[in-house]
Write a protein that holds these residues in place. Structure first.
Motif, PDB file in Angstrom:
ATOM      1  N   ARG A  59     -14.067  66.701  44.195  1.00  0.00           N
ATOM      2  CA  ARG A  59     -13.556  67.820  42.599  1.00  0.00           C
ATOM      3  C   ARG A  59     -14.978  67.576  42.056  1.00  0.00           C
ATOM      4  N   ARG A  60     -14.322  68.583  41.025  1.00  0.00           N
ATOM      5  CA  ARG A  60     -15.594  67.983  40.333  1.00  0.00           C
ATOM      6  C   ARG A  60     -15.604  66.531  39.390  1.00  0.00           C
ATOM      7  N   ASP A  61     -16.998  66.430  39.461  1.00  0.00           N
ATOM      8  CA  ASP A  61     -17.568  65.514  39.130  1.00  0.00           C
ATOM      9  C   ASP A  61     -18.513  65.654  37.476  1.00  0.00           C
ATOM     10  N   PRO A  62     -17.792  64.766  36.638  1.00  0.00           N
ATOM     11  CA  PRO A  62     -18.922  64.309  35.204  1.00  0.00           C
ATOM     12  C   PRO A  62     -20.157  64.225  35.395  1.00  0.00           C
ATOM     13  N   ALA A  63     -20.489  63.203  36.032  1.00  0.00           N
ATOM     14  CA  ALA A  63     -21.560  62.451  36.190  1.00  0.00           C
ATOM     15  C   ALA A  63     -23.147  63.295  37.237  1.00  0.00           C
ATOM     16  N   VAL A  64     -22.923  64.104  37.815  1.00  0.00           N
ATOM     17  CA  VAL A  64     -23.572  65.193  38.380  1.00  0.00           C
ATOM     18  C   VAL A  64     -23.732  65.785  37.097  1.00  0.00           C
ATOM     19  N   GLN A  65     -23.646  65.927  36.305  1.00  0.00           N
ATOM     20  CA  GLN A  65     -23.626  67.184  35.342  1.00  0.00           C
ATOM     21  C   GLN A  65     -24.343  66.373  33.609  1.00  0.00           C
ATOM     22  N   GLU A  66     -24.978  64.808  33.784  1.00  0.00           N
ATOM     23  CA  GLU A  66     -24.736  64.319  33.296  1.00  0.00           C
ATOM     24  C   GLU A  66     -26.583  63.524  33.102  1.00  0.00           C
ATOM     25  N   ARG A  67     -27.100  64.470  31.800  1.00  0.00           N
ATOM     26  CA  ARG A  67     -28.535  64.073  31.491  1.00  0.00           C
ATOM     27  C   ARG A  67     -29.081  62.898  31.459  1.00  0.00           C
ATOM     28  N   GLY A  68     -30.346  62.799  32.015  1.00  0.00           N
ATOM     29  CA  GLY A  68     -30.910  61.798  31.972  1.00  0.00           C
ATOM     30  C   GLY A  68     -30.348  59.712  31.674  1.00  0.00           C
ATOM     31  N   ARG A  69     -29.321  60.259  32.946  1.00  0.00           N
ATOM     32  CA  ARG A  69     -28.349  58.777  33.178  1.00  0.00           C
ATOM     33  C   ARG A  69     -29.360  58.160  34.064  1.00  0.00           C
ATOM     34  N   ALA A  70     -29.597  56.217  33.483  1.00  0.00           N
ATOM     35  CA  ALA A  70     -30.307  54.986  34.048  1.00  0.00           C
ATOM     36  C   ALA A  70     -30.358  55.673  35.768  1.00  0.00           C
ATOM     37  N   ALA A  71     -28.912  56.105  36.636  1.00  0.00           N
ATOM     38  CA  ALA A  71     -29.219  56.063  37.837  1.00  0.00           C
ATOM     39  C   ALA A  71     -28.662  57.705  38.472  1.00  0.00           C
ATOM     40  N   PRO A  72     -29.461  58.528  38.001  1.00  0.00           N
ATOM     41  CA  PRO A  72     -29.336  60.098  38.354  1.00  0.00           C
ATOM     42  C   PRO A  72     -28.600  60.456  39.785  1.00  0.00           C
ATOM     43  N   VAL A  73     -28.020  61.252  39.371  1.00  0.00           N
ATOM     44  CA  VAL A  73     -27.142  61.606  40.728  1.00  0.00           C
ATOM     45  C   VAL A  73     -28.224  63.032  40.874  1.00  0.00           C
TER      46      VAL A  73
END
Length: 710
Positions: free
Chosen positions: A602-616
């Motif tokens: 299902r839709r996961d906010p982590a996919v859309q987060e910018r600049g994550r230290a461990a990006p998807v």
């Protein structure tokens, strides 16, 4: 001084006392072509008015092919055009000779080849080793007074041999180290000699100054290394020379030494043992240490063992000589004496570098190294020995006796540094290498090899991560039919365009696949062996379920060529990328080698987060088909490089299988993982229905150039 040569002859040589090489100089022979002053090689005068030389020297002196098989022609009983001279004699003192026995160079054992009905295969220029290559000539003229043959004997490993150029000139003497013996030849080096062994030394005697014996006949040279035929091979071919051969004094070497190689080691090391262990207490302490290291019973209590016990014990056990010499070096009174013992160990037993303890520990540490020894050795020693597909025990045994042509660090230690880059316990192998290098006083030299191993490993990893050759296809479907307009190009790993083909007028899929098959065949021929090119299909946003990976690009009744099973076939869809997320796409693309794939139902906010230290950087769409379209569009839009999903034709269990397939896979590994799933899958398995978008910020082709109007 009076010398009795084996065979009964008595020779008076008043100069022997001041010249340790007088005996061989008096027996040295030079071979000339009639009318010329250049010596083509040398030979050895043996008893009975015979001259021993190499057959190829006779051939070269007469202008014949090096490995001509038939004896040279004669005129009036003498070899036509060949003369020999004794160094130190008058300029006109050249002698005629006749061929007594002829054994040309061949690719099989010459001793048996003479008895076979069919002729042996001749040796060829470029061969590394050959059999025979001996000629026994008879002098047809009387020898001057004082000339007699030199005695023959066994070679000894080490720096104790000398050779002269064919002319016999005193200034051409070369100091020779006998490194080892192959099945046919002695291996020679001249590391400390002002004069190397070059062309023109062939046929000359190899002289052991300490033994006062000729121990071989120089036969060949390859790069900086030379070779000699040992006297045991010469006497096997020519039994008449055996009376001149002096066997080793086995009684003087102690009981049980029937091996000539062991006798040579004994003669080299018995004095160092006596000198380093002079007293009873020294010998008793060292004997306990040696017995424990080799796993043998210690000497009986009471009287300390004699020096002979140490050598007999070392020669009877694997790695015994190296273990003994390490124990002696640890007791040396000075650094100079310790260095001398290390040098003597190398020359006495060149195949034994490691002590018994070092050898056992190394094999234990190498157990977990995954690459085969052949692969590691090839990386470490590009010009080293070609190992067969053997395990580490056999590889270590081969590498122990392989000495580098340049530098001091043994080849085995360099291979261990490269193996450490692949080992689960690199620290253990490096600590082992440090300890051995410290014992051999090579710590400073080892540091350079460690640096090179690290650089090579980093370069290899970068190569593994480099982009493969790429074939790109832009597809435009004509309505709902199976016809397409397309643009096709292939890219080298460096991004250079190799092929470019455009067809903007719609055509059938078969025509497209014919063009594609020709380009793929050319790319395969231009790629490195084992490389799997990537096929990138640029499609419009409503064509993401196009099953291009299952297209048969080369039909065949038995073995059809399927695009996705032969190549890393992926989709690209720049149309869905949002311009505001392009910086995010570049950021995620750089992290693709470390980021794992995120299963998404299902839709996961982590996919859309910018600049994550461990990006998807990779998403596996494992949810129901009704959700796939939306989740796919979001992931592509926000800059996720890899998005994989099962096409709708697959059953409800596809999500669980896809989750299992991508578990632990990095985003960069998605194309390979999907490719392998397609290969392994059954006819209707999930792997045959996987679609993969693998889209980065680079190598996006320009818009399709339309053809000129008709």
């Amino acid at each position: 001084m009076t010398i009795t040569v084996t065979g009964g002859a008595v020779v008076r040589l008043p100069t022997v006392r001041s010249d340790p090489d007088a005996l061989v100089k008096a027996a040295h022979v030079a071979l000339y072509r009639s009318g010329e002053t250049r010596a083509y090689g040398g030979g050895l005068l043996v008893d009975g008015g015979l001259v021993l030389t190499c057959a190829h020297v006779v051939n070269l002196a007469l202008g014949r092919p090096r490995f001509a098989q038939q004896p040279p022609p004669a005129r009036d009983g003498a070899v036509d055009g060949l003369l020999v001279a004794l160094p130190g004699g008058p300029a006109a003192g050249r002698f005629r000779v006749a061929v007594e026995e002829w054994l040309p160079g061949c690719r099989e054992d010459g001793a048996t080849a003479r008895d076979r009905p069919e002729p042996p295969e001749p040796a060829q220029d470029g061969d590394h080793e050959w059999s025979g290559d001996l000629a026994l000539l008879r002098l047809l003229d009387a020898l001057p007074p004082g000339r007699a043959g030199a005695p023959l004997g066994h070679y000894r490993p080490g720096p104790s041999a000398f050779a002269w150029y064919g002319s016999g000139n005193a200034s051409t003497v070369a100091a020779v180290v006998v490194q080892a013996e192959t099945d046919r030849w002695l291996v020679l080096d001249t590391p400390g000699s002002a004069q190397p062994l070059v062309e023109g030394y062939s046929g000359t005697p190899l002289w052991d100054r300490e033994q006062q014996r000729v121990v071989g006949l120089v036969v060949s040279r390859r790069r900086q290394r030379a070779f000699a035929i040992p006297t045991r091979v010469v006497t096997a071919h020519f039994p008449r020379l055996r009376p001149s051969f002096t066997a080793p004094d086995l009684d003087a070497a102690g009981p049980g030494l029937a091996d000539p190689g062991h006798v040579a080691v004994w003669r080299q090391l018995i004095d160092p043992v006596r000198r380093t262990l002079p007293g009873p207490a020294d010998r008793a302490d060292c004997a306990r240490e040696l017995a424990a290291a080799l796993g043998v019973p210690p000497p009986a209590p009471g009287e300390p063992p004699a020096p002979e016990w140490f050598l007999l014990t070392a020669l009877a056990e694997p790695h015994g000589v190296a273990t003994l010499m390490a124990a002696l070096a640890a007791r040396a009174p000075s650094r100079e004496e310790r260095h001398a013992l290390q040098v003597q160990a190398v020359y006495a037993a060149p195949e034994q570098l490691l002590t018994a303890a070092e050898h056992g520990e190394l094999l234990h540490l190498l157990t977990g190294v995954l690459p085969r020894p052949r692969e590691v050795a090839a990386r470490a020693l590009p010009l080293g020995p070609g190992l067969e597909d053997v395990g580490w025990p056999a590889a270590v045994r081969i590498l122990e006796g392989y000495r580098p042509r340049f530098g001091k660090v043994p080849s085995l230690l360099r291979v261990v540094e490269f193996a450490a880059q692949e080992a689960p316990d690199p620290a253990g192998l490096r600590e082992w290498n440090d300890a051995v290098a410290e014992r051999l006083e090579l710590t400073a030299g080892l540091a350079e090899h460690r640096t090179q191993a690290g650089e090579a490993a980093r370069a290899r990893r970068a190569l593994d991560e480099a982009e493969p050759p790429v074939v790109q296809i832009q597809l435009w479907r004509s309505g709902s039919t199976d016809t397409f307009g397309f643009a096709l190009r292939s890219l080298a790993p460096d991004g250079a365009v190799r092929h470019r083909i455009c067809r903007d007028a719609p055509g059938g899929r078969a025509a497209l696949l014919d063009v594609l098959a020709e380009v793929l065949a050319q790319v395969g021929r231009e790629s490195e062996p084992g490389t799997v090119p990537r096929v990138e299909c640029f499609v419009q946003k409503d064509e993401l379920d196009l099953d291009v990976d299952q297209w048969v690009y080369r039909p065949d009744e038995l073995f059809p060529s399927v695009l996705g099973q032969d190549f890393l076939t992926v989709l690209r869809c720049p149309e869905l990328r949002r311009p505001e997320y392009w910086p995010e796409l570049r950021y995620r693309w750089q992290a693709r080698h470390t980021a794992v794939v995120l299963p998404q139902e299902r839709r996961d906010p982590a996919v859309q987060e910018r600049g994550r230290a461990a990006p998807v950087c990779g998403v596996a769409l494992c949810g129901p088909p009704s959700e796939t379209g939306v989740l796919r569009a979001i992931a592509i839009a926000v800059g996720v490089p890899g998005v994989v999903w099962p096409r709708s034709a697959v059953g409800p269990g596809a999500g669980a299988l896809l989750r299992e397939l991508t578990s632990g896979v990095t985003a960069a590994g998605l194309p390979r993982a999907v490719y392998e799933a397609r290969i392994r899958a059954e006819e209707d398995g999930v792997g045959r229905h996987l679609a993969l978008v693998w889209d980065g910020p680079e190598r996006i082709p320009e818009a399709l150039p339309l053809s000129d109007p008709l």
